[in-house]
Structures are given as structure tokens and as C-alpha cells.
Scaffold this motif. Structure first.
Motif, PDB file in Angstrom:
ATOM      1  N   HIS A 165      27.250 -12.195  31.563  1.00  0.00           N
ATOM      2  CA  HIS A 165      27.140 -13.698  31.466  1.00  0.00           C
ATOM      3  C   HIS A 165      27.446 -14.075  30.080  1.00  0.00           C
ATOM      4  O   HIS A 165      26.636 -14.732  29.440  1.00  0.00           O
ATOM      5  CB  HIS A 165      25.695 -13.939  32.019  1.00  0.00           C
TER       6      HIS A 165
ATOM      7  N   GLY B 123      29.114 -16.208  27.159  1.00  0.00           N
ATOM      8  CA  GLY B 123      29.616 -17.456  27.138  1.00  0.00           C
ATOM      9  C   GLY B 123      30.613 -17.714  25.806  1.00  0.00           C
ATOM     10  O   GLY B 123      30.987 -16.722  25.309  1.00  0.00           O
TER      11      GLY B 123
ATOM     12  N   SER C  20      34.350 -13.785  26.333  1.00  0.00           N
ATOM     13  CA  SER C  20      33.554 -14.555  27.512  1.00  0.00           C
ATOM     14  C   SER C  20      34.031 -13.945  28.697  1.00  0.00           C
ATOM     15  O   SER C  20      34.936 -13.822  29.110  1.00  0.00           O
ATOM     16  CB  SER C  20      33.855 -15.962  27.388  1.00  0.00           C
TER      17      SER C  20
ATOM     18  N   ASN D  49      31.948 -13.930  33.183  1.00  0.00           N
ATOM     19  CA  ASN D  49      30.902 -14.193  33.687  1.00  0.00           C
ATOM     20  C   ASN D  49      31.090 -14.274  35.345  1.00  0.00           C
ATOM     21  O   ASN D  49      31.681 -14.979  35.933  1.00  0.00           O
ATOM     22  CB  ASN D  49      30.703 -16.008  33.642  1.00  0.00           C
TER      23      ASN D  49
ATOM     24  N   THR E  70      27.245 -20.685  29.607  1.00  0.00           N
ATOM     25  CA  THR E  70      28.460 -20.458  29.957  1.00  0.00           C
ATOM     26  C   THR E  70      29.334 -21.746  30.339  1.00  0.00           C
ATOM     27  O   THR E  70      30.273 -21.814  31.084  1.00  0.00           O
ATOM     28  CB  THR E  70      28.753 -19.646  30.994  1.00  0.00           C
TER      29      THR E  70
ATOM     30  N   TYR F 243      36.571 -15.505  32.973  1.00  0.00           N
ATOM     31  CA  TYR F 243      35.644 -16.464  32.370  1.00  0.00           C
ATOM     32  C   TYR F 243      35.293 -17.788  33.533  1.00  0.00           C
ATOM     33  O   TYR F 243      36.353 -18.172  33.713  1.00  0.00           O
ATOM     34  CB  TYR F 243      35.840 -17.151  31.171  1.00  0.00           C
TER      35      TYR F 243
ATOM     36  N   PRO G 102      27.884 -17.701  38.217  1.00  0.00           N
ATOM     37  CA  PRO G 102      28.881 -16.706  38.128  1.00  0.00           C
ATOM     38  C   PRO G 102      29.525 -16.605  39.396  1.00  0.00           C
ATOM     39  O   PRO G 102      29.217 -16.949  40.397  1.00  0.00           O
ATOM     40  CB  PRO G 102      27.656 -15.469  37.841  1.00  0.00           C
TER      41      PRO G 102
END
Length: 413
Positions: A11, A13, A19, A21, A129, A140, A145
Motif C-alpha cells: 500500500h 502511495g 507506488s 497498492n 494512496t 498503482y 486496494p
């Protein structure tokens, strides 16, 4: 070779350049994979991983000294070493070629895990994020998520029983009772907000009972979507917490100001059980891993906990146990021919890597040795360890190129 991994959630950001997620559905994967390992009896088993906190599939302790790139936002107060405890009798059975774990369970135990919040919680106003990034990798996703819709809102329970017993589980207002058989048993209970309690009952006696240190919340803890797993055990294990300041270096990066403090918040709790004679007893989880004092190359002192893990090859002559031992630092020759002191902390930056030419061997009497190596040396020293009949933990990657890989997996040693 068969790989075993318990979880996957990451996770990061805009606070980092990589990055990403997403979450993979895992549920009872750790239990199911070990059951398959005993059934299939592969020549080697690779556990993925010991200390990858950023992707949430670590099974090593939080107190293992390491630097933080921001993963502490979803790792703080989320121990995973209960998964290592669950694997202990499976590892013993695997090492002997047994298809059943029952004979390797020496005491009653419950291992349980769950996410800290319901997936219905919405954290968009505070999550780390939500900012757009240059997503050249496609990894990303802003906010919730990717993959969140596929995970189960459930508490997962594995009971390791020396004989049949009744398992009682309460997750918030949801309560269920299961008939457990001798050996390893697994179930899932719908998540409920609030306290999580577990017990083993035989006849009129409560063999073991306790409440998790981690409640399930309907809100966003620290303001983020946290799909990591909290793993607990009964009897409760040693206190395990991230160590300040290094393990919290990136904690506040990306968080809303003042929303959360970079400090462990779990305490320790008594667990009430009953001896076979019926005499009540209290099992506590107040033990702390032993400290070792290490000396850096600049001769300054630092006190830290230095974990060393062991596992696993079915061809090894030694009996591997999934335990953690504690090694002192050692002085070793470096690539230039002079000697230098190698400390635990220097090896665990950023992910168990050290400089070429350094090997932390630990005390001479320690078996297995503690070796923390750059990726390019994994193949070489794994072969050395297997030839010597040593148990070892191999972290990915096992080989560095197409030439090494077939030699590794098909070598006659």
C-alpha cells in the motif's frame, strides 16, 4: 520445489517512487499450502518470505531490526510470527516424510488471523494512496486496494490439538462452535466489530481461553486502507513490536498530520487455561526476546534484537524447527583482506542485504549459521549449506540467472 506464502498486501502511495497498492486473496492459504506440502512431499520448500514487511508476507518477528520505507503504516501492531508457530509441526512432519501432522503436535494451540477492519470501511478522505502518480508499471490503484473485493471478511482459525476438543470462537457479536479432531483443523468465522475471543473446551473443562490484543474496527485505523493480517496465538507468544526509531522512519510519510502516532500500541494480556488436573492457571505473554549488545565498526554500542531463522530441505539430516535464536555479531574479513565487525542492523538494510564479501556467521557453536547475503550470493551459499547438511532459510531469489537455476534444482550435490 514448492513455495509457501501466507499473505500479500502492499500500500505505497506517492511518498515513494515505486507506488503500488493491491491485495491478493489469501484467507486460509498458509494452512492449505502446508497441507499440500505434506501431501505432495516436494524435495524443497521455500517460504516467501521472512522479512518482506512491505508486501505483508513476512513470518519473522516485527522486532527484527530493520529500516522502514513507509510500510510501518500497515505493519505496526500486526505481528505474523504466529504463522511460524503454525508451521512448526508441519515442518517436523515434512522433514520425516509424514503425510500427517498429528504426531508432531505436542501441545494444544490456536493460531488465528484477520484483517483489522471490515472491507466496507471507506478511507478515501485520509488514505495515503489518493494522490495520482506516474504509474508506468500499472501496479498503482488509488484508494481501495486492487483485489479488495475478492477477500473475505472473516477470522481464520487453525487449531492444533493433541486430542479432540470443542473450539469456541467469538468475533464481535458473531459466535461459532466447532468440533475439532486430533491434529490440525481449520475454519473461518464471519468478522464482527469488537473483541475476538477463542477457547478450547474438553468436557466440562476449559483447556485454553483468551482474547486477542487486536479488536476488529469498522473505521480506518491510521486513516488508511489496511488489508494486512493480524496473527495471534493461544497460548499467546512473546511480545513482538516494531523497534523505534528505525522501524518507524517512514511511518508518517503520506499520513494525514496527527492522525496516528509512530509507536506500538498493543500490550500484553493474560490467557486463562486449565491444567489437566483441573487446576486453573494463567498463561501470560509478557516475555520479551533476549537482547544482545552489538558493536558497530565505529565502536559505538547499540542494543538490538538479532533474529536468526531456520528451515528447510527434506534431504537434510537435521530436524528443522521453526524457531528464532539470537546471535551475537562477528568479525569477518572483508573483500579487501582486512577485518570488520558485522552487526545485525547493518545487514538488515534495506531487506536483509549486506555488502559483497561480508558474511555474518554468528557464534561458532550456532547451527545453523546466520548468513545474510546479497542476492547474487544466494545460489552459492545455499549449495554450500546443503552440501554441509545444514538447515537454512533461503530468501528469494534462489538463483540469479538461467545458468544457475537448473544447477540449483537438479544438482546431485
Amino acid at each position: 520445489m514448492l513455495a509457501a506464502s501466507p499473505w500479500f498486501f502492499t500500500h505505497y502511495g506517492a511518498e515513494v517512487s515505486y507506488s503500488k497498492n493491491w491485495v491478493f486473496p489469501a484467507d486460509l492459504l498458509w494452512y492449505n499450502r502446508w497441507t499440500e506440502i505434506l501431501k505432495l512431499a516436494p524435495q524443497y520448500v521455500e517460504i516467501i518470505t521472512w522479512n518482506d514487511y512491505g508486501e505483508s508476507h513476512y513470518i519473522g518477528p516485527l522486532l527484527s531490526p530493520h529500516y522502514d520505507d513507509g510500510n510501518s503504516k500497515w505493519v505496526n501492531d500486526m505481528p505474523h510470527n504466529g504463522w511460524l508457530e503454525m508451521a512448526r509441526p508441519f515442518i517436523a512432519a515434512y522433514k520425516t516424510g509424514s503425510k500427517s501432522v498429528s504426531d508432531y503436535i505436542k501441545s494444544d494451540q490456536i493460531i488465528y488471523w484477520y484483517r483489522p477492519t471490515l472491507k466496507s470501511a471507506r478511507c478515501d478522505s485520509t488514505d495515503n494512496t489518493m494522490e495520482p502518480v506516474n504509474d508506468s508499471t500499472g501496479n498503482y490503484f488509488q484508494g481501495l486496494p486492487n483485489g479488495a473485493e475478492a477477500v473475505s471478511d472473516a477470522v481464520f482459525i487453525v487449531a492444533l490439538l493433541t486430542e479432540a476438543g470443542t473450539i469456541q470462537v467469538s468475533s464481535g457479536s458473531n459466535s461459532q462452535t466447532f468440533a475439532g479432531q486430533r491434529g490440525a483443523n481449520a475454519w473461518a468465522v464471519d468478522m464482527g466489530v469488537g473483541k475476538q475471543t477463542f477457547s478450547i473446551v474438553r468436557g466440562d473443562s476449559t483447556v485454553l481461553s483468551g482474547t486477542s490484543l487486536k479488536d476488529i474496527s469498522g473505521d480506518c485505523i491510521c486513516g488508511i486502507y489496511n488489508f494486512n493480517a493480524y496473527v495471534g496465538t493461544l497460548p499467546a507468544g512473546d511480545h513482538d513490536a516494531l523497534q523505534s526509531p528505525d522501524a518507524f522512519q517512514g511511518f508518517t510519510s503520506g499520513l494525514s498530520p496527527g492522525i496516528c502516532q509512530p509507536t506500538p500500541s498493543l500490550g500484553t494480556a493474560p490467557v486463562v487455561g486449565t491444567e489437566p488436573s483441573g487446576t486453573a492457571r494463567e498463561i501470560t505473554s509478557t516475555q520479551v526476546a533476549p537482547e544482545v549488545t552489538t558493536t558497530s565498526s565505529s565502536s559505538s554500542s547499540a542494543t538490538l534484537n538479532a533474529p536468526v531463522a531456520t528451515t528447510l530441505s527434506s534431504s537434510s539430516t537435521s530436524q528443522a524447527s521453526a524457531t528464532t535464536t539470537y546471535a551475537q555479531t562477528t568479525t569477518v574479513p572483508d573483500a579487501g583482506g582486512s577485518s570488520k565487525t558485522v552487526t545485525a542492523l547493518s545487514q538488515l538494510f534495506p531487506t536483509n542485504c549486506i555488502q559483497p564479501g561480508q558474511v555474518w556467521a554468528g557464534p561458532a557453536a550456532l547451527d545453523p549459521p546466520a548468513r545474510s547475503l546479497p542476492n547474487g550470493l544466494h545460489y552459492k551459499y545455499t549449495i554450500h549449506a546443503m552440501k554441509a547438511g545444514k538447515s537454512f532459510l533461503l530468501k528469494k531469489p534462489s538463483a540469479s540467472n538461467a545458468e544457475e537455476a537448473p544447477k540449483f534444482f537438479y544438482s546431485s550435490l
